[in-house]
Design a protein around this motif. Structure first.
Motif, PDB file in Angstrom:
ATOM      1  N   ILE A 114      62.351  22.467  76.290  1.00 41.16           N
ATOM      2  CA  ILE A 114      63.186  22.184  77.458  1.00 41.16           C
ATOM      3  C   ILE A 114      62.242  21.853  78.623  1.00 41.16           C
ATOM      4  CG2 ILE A 114      65.017  23.017  78.982  1.00 41.16           C
ATOM      5  CD1 ILE A 114      64.288  25.084  75.951  1.00 41.16           C
ATOM      6  N   TYR A 115      62.432  20.668  79.238  1.00 37.03           N
ATOM      7  CA  TYR A 115      61.529  20.212  80.295  1.00 37.03           C
ATOM      8  C   TYR A 115      62.221  20.207  81.659  1.00 37.03           C
ATOM      9  CZ  TYR A 115      58.389  18.473  76.640  1.00 37.03           C
ATOM     10  OH  TYR A 115      57.535  18.363  75.567  1.00 37.03           O
ATOM     11  N   PHE A 116      61.446  20.523  82.699  1.00 38.32           N
ATOM     12  CA  PHE A 116      61.880  20.271  84.069  1.00 38.32           C
ATOM     13  C   PHE A 116      61.561  18.813  84.388  1.00 38.32           C
ATOM     14  CE2 PHE A 116      61.475  24.861  84.275  1.00 38.32           C
ATOM     15  CZ  PHE A 116      62.520  25.235  85.129  1.00 38.32           C
ATOM     16  N   GLY A 117      62.411  18.166  85.187  1.00 40.77           N
ATOM     17  CA  GLY A 117      62.165  16.787  85.571  1.00 40.77           C
ATOM     18  C   GLY A 117      61.788  16.669  87.035  1.00 40.77           C
ATOM     19  N   GLY A 118      60.766  15.925  87.343  1.00 41.64           N
ATOM     20  CA  GLY A 118      60.346  15.704  88.726  1.00 41.64           C
ATOM     21  C   GLY A 118      60.107  17.010  89.460  1.00 41.64           C
ATOM     22  N   ASN A 119      60.674  17.081  90.675  1.00 40.04           N
ATOM     23  CA  ASN A 119      60.549  18.319  91.455  1.00 40.04           C
ATOM     24  C   ASN A 119      61.852  19.111  91.473  1.00 40.04           C
ATOM     25  OD1 ASN A 119      62.067  16.650  93.007  1.00 40.04           O
ATOM     26  ND2 ASN A 119      60.728  16.681  94.831  1.00 40.04           N
ATOM     27  N   ASP A 120      62.622  18.983  90.392  1.00 43.01           N
ATOM     28  CA  ASP A 120      63.889  19.726  90.293  1.00 43.01           C
ATOM     29  C   ASP A 120      63.636  21.226  90.228  1.00 43.01           C
ATOM     30  OD1 ASP A 120      65.191  17.320  90.273  1.00 43.01           O
ATOM     31  OD2 ASP A 120      65.414  17.255  88.072  1.00 43.01           O
ATOM     32  N   LEU A 121      64.519  21.963  90.896  1.00 40.78           N
ATOM     33  CA  LEU A 121      64.419  23.430  90.849  1.00 40.78           C
ATOM     34  C   LEU A 121      64.928  23.988  89.520  1.00 40.78           C
ATOM     35  CD1 LEU A 121      65.527  24.703  94.397  1.00 40.78           C
ATOM     36  CD2 LEU A 121      63.356  25.154  93.244  1.00 40.78           C
ATOM     37  N   SER A 122      65.844  23.292  88.883  1.00 39.13           N
ATOM     38  CA  SER A 122      66.461  23.824  87.662  1.00 39.13           C
ATOM     39  C   SER A 122      66.512  22.768  86.570  1.00 39.13           C
ATOM     40  CB  SER A 122      67.877  24.322  87.956  1.00 39.13           C
ATOM     41  OG  SER A 122      68.717  23.241  88.342  1.00 39.13           O
ATOM     42  N   THR A 123      66.693  23.247  85.356  1.00 37.82           N
ATOM     43  CA  THR A 123      66.909  22.377  84.208  1.00 37.82           C
ATOM     44  C   THR A 123      67.813  23.094  83.218  1.00 37.82           C
ATOM     45  OG1 THR A 123      65.833  21.051  82.492  1.00 37.82           O
ATOM     46  CG2 THR A 123      64.907  23.230  82.920  1.00 37.82           C
ATOM     47  N   SER A 124      68.570  22.327  82.476  1.00 39.93           N
ATOM     48  CA  SER A 124      69.530  22.919  81.543  1.00 39.93           C
ATOM     49  C   SER A 124      69.185  22.546  80.108  1.00 39.93           C
ATOM     50  CB  SER A 124      70.956  22.462  81.865  1.00 39.93           C
ATOM     51  OG  SER A 124      71.344  22.904  83.149  1.00 39.93           O
ATOM     52  N   MET A 125      69.569  23.418  79.226  1.00 35.85           N
ATOM     53  CA  MET A 125      69.357  23.202  77.796  1.00 35.85           C
ATOM     54  C   MET A 125      70.681  22.803  77.173  1.00 35.85           C
ATOM     55  SD  MET A 125      68.016  26.013  75.023  1.00 35.85           S
ATOM     56  CE  MET A 125      67.788  25.600  73.291  1.00 35.85           C
ATOM     57  N   GLY A 126      70.674  21.820  76.337  1.00 33.76           N
ATOM     58  CA  GLY A 126      71.905  21.407  75.675  1.00 33.76           C
ATOM     59  C   GLY A 126      72.466  22.503  74.790  1.00 33.76           C
ATOM     60  N   ASN A 127      73.759  22.391  74.473  1.00 33.05           N
ATOM     61  CA  ASN A 127      74.409  23.395  73.622  1.00 33.05           C
ATOM     62  C   ASN A 127      73.986  23.206  72.171  1.00 33.05           C
ATOM     63  OD1 ASN A 127      75.653  24.366  75.883  1.00 33.05           O
ATOM     64  ND2 ASN A 127      77.615  23.374  75.486  1.00 33.05           N
ATOM     65  N   ALA A 128      72.733  23.541  71.906  1.00 31.88           N
ATOM     66  CA  ALA A 128      72.180  23.360  70.561  1.00 31.88           C
ATOM     67  C   ALA A 128      72.636  24.472  69.621  1.00 31.88           C
ATOM     68  CB  ALA A 128      70.657  23.327  70.635  1.00 31.88           C
ATOM     69  N   LYS A 129      72.681  24.159  68.354  1.00 32.33           N
ATOM     70  CA  LYS A 129      73.036  25.156  67.332  1.00 32.33           C
ATOM     71  C   LYS A 129      71.991  25.108  66.230  1.00 32.33           C
ATOM     72  CE  LYS A 129      77.311  25.538  65.886  1.00 32.33           C
ATOM     73  NZ  LYS A 129      78.575  25.244  65.139  1.00 32.33           N
ATOM     74  N   VAL A 130      71.437  26.269  65.906  1.00 36.22           N
ATOM     75  CA  VAL A 130      70.418  26.369  64.866  1.00 36.22           C
ATOM     76  C   VAL A 130      71.038  27.030  63.635  1.00 36.22           C
ATOM     77  CG1 VAL A 130      68.177  27.320  64.224  1.00 36.22           C
ATOM     78  CG2 VAL A 130      68.573  26.526  66.569  1.00 36.22           C
TER      79      VAL A 130
END
Length: 511
Positions: free
Chosen positions: A150-166
């Motif tokens: 999961i990566y942060f983009g630019g100078n964003d304060l937050s980032t979200s993870m997709g609803n992945a299923k393992v």
């Protein structure tokens, strides 16, 4: 630090830092903690069985770990250091691994300190990528351990993870950790939830067999209740107070098993474990365990069989019962309420100590009282009651020996399985104590079963033991020795028609 020690830190943190709610693990602004050269947040640990099918219902035979609404927040200072046009300015990795593959996470250069994240030296030696978690593919499946980026983009304060299923295709004890190797991500927090599901529902692997176990225990209690209550109703006029107490314990035991079943059944179908319901379940269980122990103690003292009351010991017995109830309640709340991870927390270890101490004290008091009761019955040659108490003492001795042997086995079981890899058989640790308690209750029911001859086990005036003598002395305190001797002499002379006022007063007090 070696790999085993590193993973033990992981597992310890997973029990103390993660906020959980049933098989749905909830994370509410959880802070990443520094461990070695990484920042990590434990996401949970459960035993999961392999998937069996690909249907879409709740108990569809599929097993998985699903990520929902996972969001990470880094500090403002970390965000300001990045350009708004850059991509991948901060990496967080979700790492899922089976306990058997714990050594496949991390590595060391030249036999030195083991690291979670790849260092420049390790990048040269093992070919890992600097700034990422060191992952060595499993010998059985190269896809595992599983790592999601999961990566942060630019100078964003937050980032979200997709609803992945393992999907889980192999049975094992699985651990989830969110790891950041970038020192700039210190202070990162996370919110969201993960859903862990076994093929037959949301119950964690260690708890799943208990659902079926409580069905069998319900049936056992129902059979015991049917037998006992049939005799109870049939010989109602001859019922002793002691048998009323036994009836209460049977009823509480049946109620407790029913509540446990519905608690686990609801947990399995919804993935949620309401705190209020589980608290009620463990409270009923604590009451049942307390009354069971007080019943055994009272029987050992001869209550209802050799003596009419506990006399001056009543307050002490009640105080011990209240103390034991509090200790059992606190222990069970810590172990069960809101708990779903397949690893018990450190808090339980501290709460086990007072509970174990009280049990040891109760056992000592029970056998001391039982010894005195047997001695008095033998002196008075009350053969029927003596035979009854000998059978009871033998049953207690077997129960204590079995308890000590099982505690030894439990210590060995846990000491030789630090990473809970034998989670599939761990349920028997809990089940044994319910089985032992039920077996001892059956013995008591057999020995004190309601019948036409129940009254022959009741207290009678011709059986006077040391306890009654102590009570008599306390009741006649203040009389002169001559007065007491006179009363005894009148009794020996057979003056049945003469009623002594003080003697009547003493009998009234005894009743």
């Amino acid at each position: 630090m070696d790999s085993a020690y590193l993973i033990s830190i992981f597992l310890l943190l997973s029990t103390t830092l993660t906020t959980i709610n049933a098989s749905i693990h909830i994370y509410q602004n959880q802070l990443f903690n520094e461990v070695g050269n990484a920042y990590l947040l434990p996401g949970g640990s459960e035993g999961l069985a392999a998937s069996r099918s690909s249907d879409n219902s709740v108990s569809d035979g599929r097993s998985f770990i699903r990520f929902e609404n996972i969001t990470f927040w880094r500090t403002q200072a970390a965000a300001d250091e990045q350009s708004d046009k850059e991509h991948g300015t901060g990496l967080i990795q979700a790492v899922i691994f089976e306990a058997a593959d714990r050594n496949n996470i991390g590595g060391s250069a030249y036999g030195g300190q083991r690291s979670i994240c790849c260092t420049p030296d390790l990048a040269k030696l093992e070919g890992c990528k600097q700034g990422e978690v060191i992952r060595i593919p499993s010998s059985t499946d190269s896809k595992w351990p599983m790592v999601l980026n999961i990566y942060f983009g630019g100078n964003d304060l937050s980032t979200s993870m997709g609803n992945a299923k393992v999907p889980i295709m192999k049975t094992g004890m699985y651990n989830l950790f969110f790891i950041a190797c970038d020192p700039k991500l210190k202070g990162t927090t996370m919110s969201g939830k993960t859903v862990w599901k076994n093929p037959d529902g949301y119950l964690p692997g260690r708890m799943a067999p208990l659902k079926k176990f409580y069905v069998y225990m319900m049936i056992a209690y129902l059979l015991l209740s049917a037998i006992w209550f049939s005799q109870y109703v049939r010989f109602w006029k001859d019922i002793l107070l002691l048998q009323h107490c036994i009836t209460a314990v049977i009823g509480l035991g049946l109620f407790e098993m029913i509540l446990w079943y519905f608690d686990y059944s609801n947990f399995n179908s919804t993935g949620m474990r309401p705190v209020v319901i589980t608290t009620w379940v463990v409270t009923v269980g604590a009451i049942r365990k307390t009354l069971s122990r007080l019943l055994i103690l009272s029987v050992s003292m001869g209550y209802g069989v050799v003596r009419p009351t506990l006399g001056g010991l009543t307050s002490k017995v009640l105080l011990l019962g209240a103390t034991y109830f509090l200790a059992a309640e606190l222990l069970d709340i810590t172990e069960y309420v809101g708990t779903i991870n397949d690893i018990s927390g450190r808090a339980r270890l501290f709460l086990v100590l007072p509970d174990a101490f009280l049990d040891a004290f109760l056992i000592l008091w029970i056998f001391t009282s039982l010894s005195k009761t047997l001695e008095q019955l033998q002196v008075k040659r009350i053969s029927a009651k003596l035979d009854l108490y000998r059978k009871f003492s033998n049953a207690l001795a077997v129960a204590v020996i079995a308890s000590v042997a099982w505690i030894t086995f439990e210590v060995y079981f846990k000491a030789t399985d630090p990473f809970n890899e034998r989670w599939q058989s761990a349920w028997i640790i809990t089940a044994f104590w319910d089985i032992l308690s039920f077996a001892l209750l059956c013995v008591i029911c057999y020995l004190w079963a309601p019948s036409q001859s129940s009254q022959r086990y009741a207290y009678s005036e011709d059986v006077k033991d040391e306890f009654d003598d102590e009570e008599a002395q306390s009741l006649t305190r203040g009389q002169s020795d001559g007065d007491v001797n006179l009363v005894k002499q009148e009794r020996n002379n057979g003056n049945a028609g003469v009623s002594d006022p003080e003697d009547d007063s003493e009998e009234d007090k005894r009743e």
